[in-house]
Design an enzyme around this catalytic site. Structure first.
Site, short mmCIF file in Angstrom:
data_model
loop_
_atom_site.label_atom_id
_atom_site.label_comp_id
_atom_site.label_asym_id
_atom_site.label_seq_id
_atom_site.Cartn_x
_atom_site.Cartn_y
_atom_site.Cartn_z
N CYS A 2 0.76 -1.13 0.09
CA CYS A 2 -0.02 0.02 -0.01
C CYS A 2 1.00 1.37 -0.08
CB CYS A 2 -0.78 -0.06 1.35
SG CYS A 2 -1.59 -1.65 1.69
N ARG A 27 1.69 2.03 -8.28
CA ARG A 27 1.86 0.69 -7.31
C ARG A 27 0.83 -0.18 -7.48
NH1 ARG A 27 5.44 0.91 -3.07
NH2 ARG A 27 3.64 0.12 -1.94
N TRP A 74 -4.11 -1.57 -0.62
CA TRP A 74 -4.13 -2.69 -1.44
C TRP A 74 -4.42 -3.80 -0.62
CZ3 TRP A 74 -2.18 -7.54 -3.41
CH2 TRP A 74 -2.33 -7.63 -4.71
N ASN A 100 1.16 0.08 6.27
CA ASN A 100 1.33 -1.05 5.48
C ASN A 100 1.85 -2.14 6.34
OD1 ASN A 100 0.80 0.70 3.51
ND2 ASN A 100 2.78 0.91 2.88
N GLY A 101 1.54 -3.47 5.76
CA GLY A 101 1.96 -4.59 6.27
C GLY A 101 1.07 -5.29 6.96
N GLU A 481 8.84 -22.91 -15.88
CA GLU A 481 8.71 -21.62 -15.41
C GLU A 481 9.92 -20.64 -15.97
OE1 GLU A 481 6.50 -19.51 -14.78
OE2 GLU A 481 7.35 -17.99 -14.01
N LYS A 485 9.99 -17.54 -18.68
CA LYS A 485 10.49 -16.06 -18.31
C LYS A 485 11.48 -15.53 -19.59
CE LYS A 485 8.25 -15.36 -16.00
NZ LYS A 485 7.28 -15.81 -15.57
N GLU A 488 9.26 -14.99 -22.83
CA GLU A 488 8.67 -13.71 -22.55
C GLU A 488 9.24 -12.48 -22.82
OE1 GLU A 488 5.14 -13.80 -19.28
OE2 GLU A 488 7.10 -14.89 -18.81
N HIS A 504 13.72 -38.51 -25.99
CA HIS A 504 12.43 -38.98 -26.83
C HIS A 504 12.20 -38.05 -27.70
CE1 HIS A 504 12.04 -42.50 -24.31
NE2 HIS A 504 12.00 -41.57 -23.26
N LYS A 604 -0.64 -8.13 -18.77
CA LYS A 604 -0.49 -8.18 -17.56
C LYS A 604 -1.93 -9.15 -17.31
CE LYS A 604 1.28 -8.91 -13.64
NZ LYS A 604 2.21 -9.72 -13.63
C1 F6R Z 1 3.74 -15.01 -17.17
C2 F6R Z 1 2.44 -14.53 -16.58
C3 F6R Z 1 1.25 -15.41 -17.28
C4 F6R Z 1 0.25 -15.41 -16.17
C5 F6R Z 1 -1.07 -15.99 -16.72
C6 F6R Z 1 -2.17 -16.20 -15.81
O1 F6R Z 1 4.83 -14.39 -16.74
O2 F6R Z 1 2.33 -13.78 -15.94
O3 F6R Z 1 1.67 -16.58 -17.75
O4 F6R Z 1 0.92 -16.33 -15.29
O5 F6R Z 1 -1.57 -15.12 -17.69
O6 F6R Z 1 -2.40 -14.97 -15.11
P1 F6R Z 1 -3.11 -14.96 -13.76
O7 F6R Z 1 -2.35 -15.58 -12.65
O8 F6R Z 1 -3.28 -13.41 -13.41
O9 F6R Z 1 -4.40 -15.77 -13.76
#
Ligand code: F6R
Length: 609
Positions: A2, A27, A74, A100-101, A481, A485, A488, A504, A604
């Site tokens: 927050c 933020r 938040w 905050n916290g 994962e 990264k 992406e 395989h 996002k």
């Molecule tokens: C990758 C990433 C995406 C999300 C996916 C699901 O870095 O952020 O693969 O993980 O779009 O999004 P949420 O978690 O918001 O449902």
């Protein structure tokens, strides 16, 4: 998390604090509020939603004063409502508080206060802190003494800012594990959770140290310790521009968020593991009959699904609970067979992902029990699931998820331990694993120290045409994962699979210049991993191994090794190997000049199919 703002001086404090809150908008937040002094006492204005909602309220009651505090929230404890927004009053409306916290022991304190006749308006832990401090203040001590006595009763992480009716020329602040900075101006002083909120007013700042109490008046800032002894005031001059300040001095939000992971790992477990190592999720699961659950289906997308795969590994290994993972998009159209005794777990950072939400609604139609593991409080998935555990990672701004992933996995580990505890499974060493969870933040911090080595490595490998990411056991899931990264943000093609699958098919892609990243934290399968590494090298590939400090065998074989501190549980070691992978993806992308926080073609929150 927050945003905190505060001002005392000759300008109209209400306008300054509103402006400070605007500067913290980047933020993310879901409600905002402000407290200031006028003739009749402390006035609090607060509203759920955007800051403009608070602005409208302020417009209806224009006022002026020299002291104000403000907050953008938040949500963590209690949804994003007007009532839960900060500031909060104490019982006697003598003090107003922003925070905050997370106050870990707020429920115990609240129970005691209710016995003493206190009434609470909100669901927040902050209001409990306000009542604790207010009760001390009612004894007639100065505000800083009331705060000093009050925080001795609080456990958890906090940055608290307090103002009072009785001492109208003073703001008192204290912090423990949540950031707080003070701005030193000419005949005015300021407070904020982050430097961008100070920069238009002053570049001279004081970073408040842990457990230090600041008494801020118009002309002075006095720091004292927990015993009331005065401490020296160290002022720093900040040269950063606003954009750099928003990222905490890091070049990108992604790097900032990678570096926030030690704190996030602590935040996830805050208030959820007691001193005896018991897992405290009873509030989420009151009346839940775990013995009726014979199968778990985990449904999510992207990074969240990768976190789910770690959970599958754990649920099956530790709990012997059959678990399947589904892409949300496949689940919703795939006509899955759902046992009435199953539990569907939805993992989502945003809580708004369209495919996950549709899959959740499908489960609800079929009357399947649902559980959300969600970061954004009050989001659709959080609201619609029967139960929700919040991951408490704070807002994630970079499109590529980093801290949300570690928070999701940590939360799922907590859940696995909780199930073992409820089912009284003697084979699962709940207190021992819980103790290790408490140390994860410190281990993550050490791993971040590998960054200079990762930068050098990134310089050498940034032109590789193809990266493999592999491992066995839990490492195989983290590899997925790590690969995502790099894809992406650095736009480099990757192949990710369990190391045993390589022969395989994927091995056909290995040739000179190919880079293979191995997670090698699973000690049981070390020999197998070493053979896989040799197979890559024999075909011209280069091997980077991420392994534990005690491992000499992997180190001897790999071309480059990054070592993480040892721990007794392989699945926790495996989770930590993601940090060097995130750093590698980040630095390769940076050196290649890629757009990091907003990679091409990605958003996002994916709220459409
Ligand atoms: C990758 C990433 C995406 C999300 C996916 C699901 O870095 O952020 O693969 O993980 O779009 O999004 P949420 O978690 O918001 O449902």
């Amino acid at each position: 998390m927050c945003g905190i703002a505060g001002y005392i001086g000759q300008r109209n404090a209400i306008d300054v604090v509103y402006d400070q809150l605007k500067r913290l908008e980047y933020r993310g937040y879901d409600s905002a509020g402000i407290a200031y002094l006028n003739g009749s006492g402390i006035n609090i204005l607060k509203r759920a939603g955007k800051l403009s909602e608070l602005g409208k309220l302020m417009g209806q009651r224009p006022d002026e004063c020299g002291l104000a505090i403000g907050h953008s929230r938040w949500a963590t404890h209690g949804g994003p409502t007007d009532t839960n927004a900060h500031p909060h009053f104490d019982r006697y409306e003598q003090v107003a508080i922003i925070h905050n916290g997370i106050i870990e022991n707020y429920l115990e304190l609240k129970t005691e206060l209710i016995k003493d006749g206190h009434e609470f308006r909100s669901e927040t832990d902050t209001e409990v802190a306000a009542h604790v401090i207010g009760a001390e203040y009612a004894s007639g001590v100065p505000l800083e003494e009331a705060v000093r006595r009050g925080v001795k009763q609080l456990r958890g992480a906090y940055a608290l800012v307090v103002m009072s009716k009785r001492e109208p020329g003073k703001i008192v602040a204290v912090r423990n594990a949540s950031p707080l900075v003070l701005g030193v101006g000419q005949d005015e002083n300021l407070l904020a959770s982050d430097i961008p909120a100070l920069l238009p007013y002053t570049r001279d700042i004081v970073i408040l140290e842990e457990n230090t109490i600041a008494t801020v008046t118009q002309h002075a800032i006095v720091l004292t310790d927990g015993d009331g002894r005065e401490l020296p005031l160290k002022t720093e001059h900040i040269e950063w521009d606003v954009a750099a300040a928003e990222k905490g001095g890091y070049e990108h939000f992604m790097l900032k968020e990678i570096h926030e992971q030690p704190d996030v790992m602590r935040q996830v477990i805050a208030g959820r593991i007691d001193d005896e190592g018991n897992i405290r999720l009873d509030k989420v699961f009151s009346d839940f009959v775990w013995h009726e659950i014979d199968r778990v289906n985990i449904i999510a997308c992207g990074t969240a699904l990768h976190a789910g795969m770690m959970a599958k590994h754990l649920f099956e290994k530790l709990l012997r609970l059959p678990t399947d993972c589904y892409y949300s998009s496949e689940f919703r159209y795939g006509d899955p067979v759902l046992s009435p005794r199953s539990l569907a777990i939805f993992i989502s950072q945003s809580g708004e992902t369209a495919d996950s939400l549709a899959a959740l609604r499908l489960c609800k139609e079929k009357r399947i029990r649902t559980l959300g593991i969600v970061n954004v409080v009050g989001s659709s998935i959080a609201r619609e699931c029967d139960r929700t555990i919040y991951t408490q990672a704070g807002p994630e701004i970079s499109v590529a998820s980093t801290k949300a992933y570690t928070a999701q996995v940590m939360t799922l580990i907590l859940l696995a331990l909780y199930i073992a505890q409820v089912k009284e499974m003697p084979g699962v060493r709940v207190p021992e694993i819980a103790a290790e969870l408490k140390g994860m933040g410190d281990r993550a911090k050490v791993i971040l120290g590998l960054e200079p080595q990762v930068v050098k490595l990134a310089e050498q490998v940034r032109r590789a045409p193809l990266f493999f990411f592999m491992g066995r056991g839990a490492d195989a899931y983290v590899a997925l994962e790590g690969a995502l990264k790099l894809k992406e943000i650095a736009y480099i093609p990757t192949v990710e699979c369990p190391a045993g699958e390589m022969k395989h098919g994927p091995l056909a892609l290995v040739s000179d210049g190919v880079m293979a990243v191995f997670g090698a934290s699973e000690s049981d399968v070390r020999d197998k991993i070493v053979s896989n590494m040799r197979e890559i090298q024999a075909r011209g590939g280069t091997v980077l191994a991420i392994t534990t400090e005690d491992d000499a065998i992997v180190e001897r074989v790999a071309n480059v090794t990054l070592k993480i501190p040892n721990g007794p549980f392989d699945f926790l070691d495996a989770l930590l190997t993601i940090i060097p992978m995130q750093l590698l993806a980040y630095h390769v992308a940076r050196l290649n000049g890629c757009e990091i926080d907003q990679p091409r073609n990605l958003a996002k929150s994916v709220t459409v199919e």
